[in-house]
Each structure stands twice: as C-alpha cells, then as structure tokens.
Design an enzyme around this catalytic site. Structure first.
Site, PDB file in Angstrom:
ATOM      1  N   GLY A 168       2.808   2.066  10.865  1.00 26.79           N
ATOM      2  CA  GLY A 168       3.795   3.134  10.748  1.00 26.79           C
ATOM      3  C   GLY A 168       4.520   3.439  12.046  1.00 26.79           C
ATOM      4  O   GLY A 168       5.223   4.434  12.155  1.00 26.79           O
ATOM      5  N   GLU A 210      -5.340  -4.858  10.355  1.00 28.11           N
ATOM      6  CA  GLU A 210      -4.288  -3.885  10.626  1.00 28.11           C
ATOM      7  C   GLU A 210      -4.564  -3.217  11.970  1.00 28.11           C
ATOM      8  O   GLU A 210      -5.333  -2.252  12.027  1.00 28.11           O
ATOM      9  CB  GLU A 210      -4.248  -2.829   9.518  1.00 28.11           C
ATOM     10  CG  GLU A 210      -3.975  -3.415   8.150  1.00 28.11           C
ATOM     11  CD  GLU A 210      -3.340  -2.391   7.223  1.00 28.11           C
ATOM     12  OE1 GLU A 210      -2.302  -2.719   6.654  1.00 28.11           O
ATOM     13  OE2 GLU A 210      -3.867  -1.273   7.101  1.00 28.11           O
ATOM     14  N   HIS A 215      -9.474   1.459   4.704  1.00 26.38           N
ATOM     15  CA  HIS A 215      -8.177   1.546   5.385  1.00 26.38           C
ATOM     16  C   HIS A 215      -8.313   2.459   6.606  1.00 26.38           C
ATOM     17  O   HIS A 215      -9.016   3.469   6.560  1.00 26.38           O
ATOM     18  CB  HIS A 215      -7.095   2.073   4.432  1.00 26.38           C
ATOM     19  CG  HIS A 215      -5.727   1.925   5.025  1.00 26.38           C
ATOM     20  ND1 HIS A 215      -5.223   2.828   5.933  1.00 26.38           N
ATOM     21  CD2 HIS A 215      -4.792   0.954   4.890  1.00 26.38           C
ATOM     22  CE1 HIS A 215      -4.017   2.415   6.319  1.00 26.38           C
ATOM     23  NE2 HIS A 215      -3.735   1.282   5.700  1.00 26.38           N
ATOM     24  N   SER A 238       3.647  -2.378  10.183  1.00 28.07           N
ATOM     25  CA  SER A 238       5.102  -2.476  10.367  1.00 28.07           C
ATOM     26  C   SER A 238       5.685  -3.821   9.921  1.00 28.07           C
ATOM     27  O   SER A 238       6.589  -4.357  10.564  1.00 28.07           O
ATOM     28  CB  SER A 238       5.490  -2.175  11.821  1.00 28.07           C
ATOM     29  OG  SER A 238       5.106  -0.856  12.162  1.00 28.07           O
ATOM     30  N   LYS A 247       0.071   4.302  -0.137  1.00 27.58           N
ATOM     31  CA  LYS A 247      -0.510   5.480   0.523  1.00 27.58           C
ATOM     32  C   LYS A 247      -0.289   6.727  -0.352  1.00 27.58           C
ATOM     33  O   LYS A 247      -0.392   6.627  -1.570  1.00 27.58           O
ATOM     34  CB  LYS A 247       0.090   5.622   1.931  1.00 27.58           C
ATOM     35  CG  LYS A 247      -0.050   4.314   2.718  1.00 27.58           C
ATOM     36  CD  LYS A 247       0.303   4.419   4.165  1.00 27.58           C
ATOM     37  CE  LYS A 247       0.066   3.067   4.822  1.00 27.58           C
ATOM     38  NZ  LYS A 247       0.234   3.098   6.272  1.00 27.58           N
ATOM     39  N   ASN A 301       0.864  -1.174   0.000  1.00 28.30           N
ATOM     40  CA  ASN A 301       0.000   0.000   0.000  1.00 28.30           C
ATOM     41  C   ASN A 301       0.902   1.227   0.000  1.00 28.30           C
ATOM     42  O   ASN A 301       1.560   1.508   0.996  1.00 28.30           O
ATOM     43  CB  ASN A 301      -0.901  -0.035   1.247  1.00 28.30           C
ATOM     44  CG  ASN A 301      -1.708   1.240   1.397  1.00 28.30           C
ATOM     45  OD1 ASN A 301      -1.763   2.072   0.485  1.00 28.30           O
ATOM     46  ND2 ASN A 301      -2.334   1.401   2.554  1.00 28.30           N
ATOM     47  N   GLU A 341      -6.530   4.699   7.774  1.00 29.96           N
ATOM     48  CA  GLU A 341      -6.210   6.125   7.575  1.00 29.96           C
ATOM     49  C   GLU A 341      -7.413   6.858   6.967  1.00 29.96           C
ATOM     50  O   GLU A 341      -7.619   8.043   7.221  1.00 29.96           O
ATOM     51  CB  GLU A 341      -4.943   6.253   6.720  1.00 29.96           C
ATOM     52  CG  GLU A 341      -3.722   5.901   7.559  1.00 29.96           C
ATOM     53  CD  GLU A 341      -2.553   5.311   6.807  1.00 29.96           C
ATOM     54  OE1 GLU A 341      -2.572   5.330   5.561  1.00 29.96           O
ATOM     55  OE2 GLU A 341      -1.623   4.813   7.464  1.00 29.96           O
TER      56      GLU A 341
HETATM   57  P1  13P Z   1       3.234   0.253   7.637  1.00 32.74           P
HETATM   58  O1  13P Z   1       3.697  -1.043   7.027  1.00 32.74           O
HETATM   59  O2  13P Z   1       3.979   1.447   7.162  1.00 32.74           O
HETATM   60  O3  13P Z   1       3.127   0.131   9.119  1.00 32.74           O
HETATM   61  O4  13P Z   1       1.719   0.470   7.096  1.00 32.74           O
HETATM   62  C1  13P Z   1       0.804  -0.528   7.233  1.00 32.74           C
HETATM   63  C2  13P Z   1      -0.416  -0.195   6.440  1.00 32.74           C
HETATM   64  O5  13P Z   1      -1.173   0.673   6.827  1.00 32.74           O
HETATM   65  C3  13P Z   1      -0.634  -0.882   5.176  1.00 32.74           C
HETATM   66  O6  13P Z   1      -1.902  -0.615   4.668  1.00 32.74           O
END
Ligand code: 13P
Length: 250
Positions: free
Chosen positions: A173, A167, A95, A213, A11, A9, A97
């Site tokens: 992150g 997640e 997601h 992560s 982002k 992803n 976010e």
């Molecule tokens: P990270 O791998 O940067 O923690 O992000 C995870 C994520 O949100 C994937 O959709």
C-alpha cells in the site's frame, strides 16, 4: 511447471453489491484466460455471493482468514466448516495486516494451516519482513523463522495445495515495490526453507506469489523472475479493468 496465480486481496473493501458489480465486469474481461489461475479474496459478507457468481468460471474465490476450530465461543471468528458450507475451498492465512493490527502470530497461522489442510481448503500463507528488519539486514533470518514456525510439522503430502505469498511489509500500500531481483532473492530464501521443512519436491512445486504495490506497469518484470509464480494484489485488484490488465501481463 508451476502454474502462475494472480490473486486479488480486497481487504476491507466492497459491499456485496459492489463485489457483484466487479464480478460482472471482470468475468468477460478474462474469459478464456487460463495461462494463470485467477483468485479473489473478498470480505466475508461478499464471499458467498462472489463464490456463486464465479461458479463454473476460470475465476475462483477464497476467504481472507479463518479460525482453526470448527465451532466455539470465539466472537467474530469463522470456522473451516463454515467456509466449506458456502462452497469456499481457499483461504488466505497470516496476512501482515492481521499480524500488525490483530495480533496474528505464526504459531496460530500454523494451527490454521493444519486445519485448512485437514478440511481440504487450499491455504495461501503470507510472509514478509518489516522495513526495519530489512534495513538491519535481518530479512533472511526473519523469513526463515516465519516459514519454519508457520510450517511446523507440515508434511510433504499435506503441503500439496499450499501456496505462499511473499509480501514485504514496507511495500504494501506504499507504492514502493520490491525490485524484481530483490523479490526473487526473497522467494529463493523462502523456497530453500520450504525445502527444509517439507522436502525438495514440495519446494519445487509450491507457487510463491509476490505482493506489495503490484500494478499493471510492474507486473511483467516481476513475473519474468524465475522464482516469482504469481502476484497477490491489493489496491490494484479493486478495479475490474486494472486487475484484468494485471492478469493479462505480457
Ligand atoms: P497493495 O497491492 O495495495 O500494496 O497490497 C498488497 C497486499 O497486501 C495484498 O495482500
């Protein structure tokens, strides 16, 4: 039985030029790899180019979100038919976010999921609890409610191409990964709830990915868990060599 999926992803990272540079470097690194499905979720401005550049390869691409309607006065949105028009047949939905910063709700995820299914776009739906919810021992109830709401009125036949990503929000992150056992337990809860919503067979066949992560040095222990069928990778999917290492976990 469940073919694993390793998904990146991206982002809000990478211009079209940077996305194509990634694909150029990445394709040779994973050439011939077919133990796992490999999937990229670029930003909308890069999506068509990534779809074209990966056409006919073992790497696939999808959108990071979409609206549920085909058209209308909805500034900033992209419809299922618009995704189809550029050859996009996969979409990430709900997601965290989107939920945290853009007021996405699981009721809307349900509408989007139905729209994706009716257009033949394979959906990957994200679930996950906040740190406070985990600390207050609410993880199970939160996950069950999320799954029930997102999958409301989705039949077994409609759920055939569904994939799920667990997640935990506190692991995204942050460099903190859920322990493999913790993730496995959450996946088990999600799979049980999926069985309630869409039947035992769907629950058995649906891939549940872990995200939060994921790195080359923790992917193998995660993938060794029975309930973990793949990974949704954020930060570590932005560098071709690193993401290829994740794809090639032992
Ligand atoms: P990270 O791998 O940067 O923690 O992000 C995870 C994520 O949100 C994937 O959709």
């Amino acid at each position: 039985m469940r073919k694993p999926v390793i998904a990146g992803n991206w982002k809000m990272y990478k211009t079209p030029k940077e996305s194509l540079a990634f694909v150029d470097e990445f394709l040779p690194l994973v050439k011939g790899h077919d133990r796992d499905e490999i999937l990229l979720f670029p930003t909308l401005t890069s999506l068509e180019r990534v779809l074209d550049a990966t056409a006919g390869t073992n790497v696939h691409a999808g959108a990071q979100t979409m609206h549920w309607l085909n058209e209308g006065a909805y500034t900033g949105q992209t419809s299922p038919t618009m995704l189809l028009s550029i050859g996009c047949r996969q979409v990430l939905l709900g997601h965290s976010e989107q939920r945290l910063y853009l007021n996405e709700t699981f009721e809307r995820v349900n509408l989007k999921l139905k729209a994706a299914i009716s257009h033949g776009i394979a959906p990957m739906v994200c679930f996950g609890e906040l740190l406070t919810e985990r600390e207050q021992m609410q993880t199970e109830e939160v996950l069950r409610t999320q799954v029930r709401t997102a999958l409301h009125n989705i039949s077994a036949s409609e759920a055939q191409r569904l994939a799920i990503a667990y997640e935990p929000i506190w692991a995204i992150g942050t460099g903190i990964t859920a322990s493999p056992e913790m993730a496995n337990e959450a996946h088990e809860i999600i799979r049980q709830e999926l069985a309630h919503c869409c039947g035992a067979e769907t629950a058995q066949n649906t891939r549940i990915l872990y995200g939060g992560s994921v790195k080359p040095d923790n992917i193998s222990e995660l993938m060794a868990q029975e309930q973990i069928d793949g990974a949704l990778v954020g930060g570590a999917s932005l560098v071709a060599e690193t993401f290829a290492k994740i794809v090639q976990y032992k």
